[in-house]
Design a protein around this motif. Structure first.
Motif, short mmCIF file in Angstrom:
data_model
loop_
_atom_site.label_atom_id
_atom_site.label_comp_id
_atom_site.label_asym_id
_atom_site.label_seq_id
_atom_site.Cartn_x
_atom_site.Cartn_y
_atom_site.Cartn_z
N ASP A 16 -9.10 6.57 106.05
CA ASP A 16 -10.39 6.46 106.73
C ASP A 16 -11.40 7.43 106.14
N GLN A 17 -12.67 7.11 106.32
CA GLN A 17 -13.75 7.88 105.71
C GLN A 17 -13.72 9.35 106.14
N ALA A 18 -13.42 9.63 107.40
CA ALA A 18 -13.42 11.01 107.88
C ALA A 18 -12.34 11.84 107.17
N THR A 19 -11.18 11.26 106.96
CA THR A 19 -10.10 11.98 106.27
C THR A 19 -10.44 12.17 104.80
N TYR A 20 -10.99 11.14 104.17
CA TYR A 20 -11.45 11.25 102.79
C TYR A 20 -12.45 12.40 102.68
N ASP A 21 -13.44 12.42 103.58
CA ASP A 21 -14.47 13.47 103.55
C ASP A 21 -13.87 14.85 103.79
N ARG B 101 0.51 5.58 107.71
CA ARG B 101 -0.83 5.74 108.30
C ARG B 101 -1.24 7.21 108.28
N PRO B 102 -2.15 7.60 107.38
CA PRO B 102 -2.59 8.99 107.34
C PRO B 102 -3.54 9.28 108.51
N GLU B 103 -3.03 9.99 109.52
CA GLU B 103 -3.80 10.17 110.75
C GLU B 103 -4.21 11.61 111.04
N ARG B 104 -3.37 12.59 110.69
CA ARG B 104 -3.65 13.98 111.10
C ARG B 104 -3.83 14.85 109.87
N PHE B 105 -5.07 15.26 109.63
CA PHE B 105 -5.45 16.10 108.49
C PHE B 105 -5.01 17.53 108.75
N ILE B 106 -4.27 18.11 107.78
CA ILE B 106 -3.78 19.48 107.93
C ILE B 106 -4.13 20.25 106.65
N GLU B 107 -5.13 21.10 106.77
CA GLU B 107 -5.56 21.94 105.66
C GLU B 107 -4.58 23.10 105.54
N MET B 108 -4.07 23.33 104.35
CA MET B 108 -3.10 24.41 104.12
C MET B 108 -3.76 25.50 103.27
N VAL B 109 -3.12 26.65 103.24
CA VAL B 109 -3.59 27.77 102.43
C VAL B 109 -2.90 27.69 101.08
N GLU C 240 -0.21 5.34 89.34
CA GLU C 240 -1.49 5.39 90.05
C GLU C 240 -1.60 4.17 90.94
N GLU C 241 -2.28 4.36 92.08
CA GLU C 241 -2.46 3.26 93.02
C GLU C 241 -3.92 3.15 93.43
N GLU C 242 -4.29 1.97 93.91
CA GLU C 242 -5.65 1.75 94.40
C GLU C 242 -5.84 2.50 95.71
N ILE C 243 -7.10 2.81 96.00
CA ILE C 243 -7.47 3.47 97.24
C ILE C 243 -8.49 2.61 97.96
N SER C 244 -8.27 2.39 99.24
CA SER C 244 -9.23 1.69 100.08
C SER C 244 -9.72 2.67 101.15
N VAL C 245 -11.00 3.02 101.09
CA VAL C 245 -11.59 3.90 102.09
C VAL C 245 -12.26 3.01 103.14
N VAL C 246 -11.80 3.13 104.39
CA VAL C 246 -12.29 2.28 105.47
C VAL C 246 -12.99 3.16 106.50
N PRO C 247 -13.90 2.57 107.29
CA PRO C 247 -14.61 3.38 108.30
C PRO C 247 -13.64 4.07 109.27
N THR C 248 -12.68 3.32 109.80
CA THR C 248 -11.64 3.87 110.67
C THR C 248 -10.36 3.08 110.41
N LEU C 249 -9.23 3.70 110.71
CA LEU C 249 -7.96 2.99 110.55
C LEU C 249 -7.80 2.03 111.71
N ASP C 250 -7.39 0.80 111.41
CA ASP C 250 -7.15 -0.21 112.44
C ASP C 250 -5.89 0.17 113.21
N PRO C 251 -5.98 0.39 114.53
CA PRO C 251 -4.80 0.81 115.28
C PRO C 251 -3.69 -0.26 115.31
N ALA C 252 -4.02 -1.48 114.98
CA ALA C 252 -3.02 -2.55 115.00
C ALA C 252 -2.14 -2.56 113.75
N VAL C 253 -2.55 -1.82 112.73
CA VAL C 253 -1.81 -1.84 111.46
C VAL C 253 -0.60 -0.95 111.53
#
Length: 145
Positions: free
Chosen positions: A5-10, A36-44, A132-145
C-alpha cells in the motif's frame, strides 16, 4: 509480485531518506502465510554505516518474540543503499534468511535525503538465488485478499 500500500511504500522511502547517508533497515510484518505487508517496523541500523546494515540483535530478538506472539512473519525485509543501485550485494544475499520474504531495496544515491525520486525494487532471495519481482503500489490493501 509484491503488492504494497502507498502508506507503507512512503514509510519505507521516508526512512531511507531520513537515515541517508547511512543505510536504513526494517521489516513489514503480516499475518503468517498471507503475504500481506501490514505492520511497518522501522529498525535501528546497529552498524551505523553508509555501506552496511545490521539489525540490532536485542531489538531483533524482541521483534521475533512479538511476531511469534501475534502469529506474524516478516513479509518485507528492507534496507537502503546510499551510493549504489537497489540490487542485493553479496553480503545482502548472504544475510537473506527469510525464504518467504520480499527483499526491498531503496537506493538514495541520486538525491540523498532531498526530495527527489528513489530507486525502489523488490527481490526474492532463496538459497543464494536472486529474482527480481514486479511491485504493485495500491492505495490500500484489500482486506479480502
Amino acid at each position: 509480485m509484491l503488492t504494497i500500500d502507498q502508506a507503507t511504500y512512503d514509510a519505507i522511502v521516508g526512512h531511507a531518506k531520513r537515515d541517508h547517508p547511512d543505510e536504513a533497515c526494517g521489516i513489514v510484518a503480516g499475518p503468517e502465510g498471507t503475504d500481506r505487508p501490514e505492520r511497518f517496523i522501522e529498525m535501528v541500523n546497529a552498524a551505523g554505516s553508509p555501506t552496511f546494515y545490521e539489525f540490532d540483535s536485542t531489538e531483533l530478538l524482541q521483534l521475533y518474540k512479538d511476531l511469534w506472539a501475534n502469529d506474524e512473519e516478516p513479509v518485507i525485509v528492507y534496507h537502503s543503499h546510499t551510493a549504489t543501485e537497489a540490487y542485493p550485494s553479496r553480503t545482502d544475499i548472504g544475510l537473506a534468511n527469510e525464504p518467504n520474504a520480499h527483499y526491498v531495496l531503496v537506493s538514495t544515491r541520486e538525491h540523498g535525503n532531498d526530495s527527489g525520486p528513489v530507486e525502489f525494487r523488490s527481490y526474492r532471495i532463496v538459497d543464494g538465488t536472486v529474482t527480481e519481482e514486479e511491485i504493485s503500489v495500491v492505495p490500500t490493501l484489500d482486506p479480502a485478499v
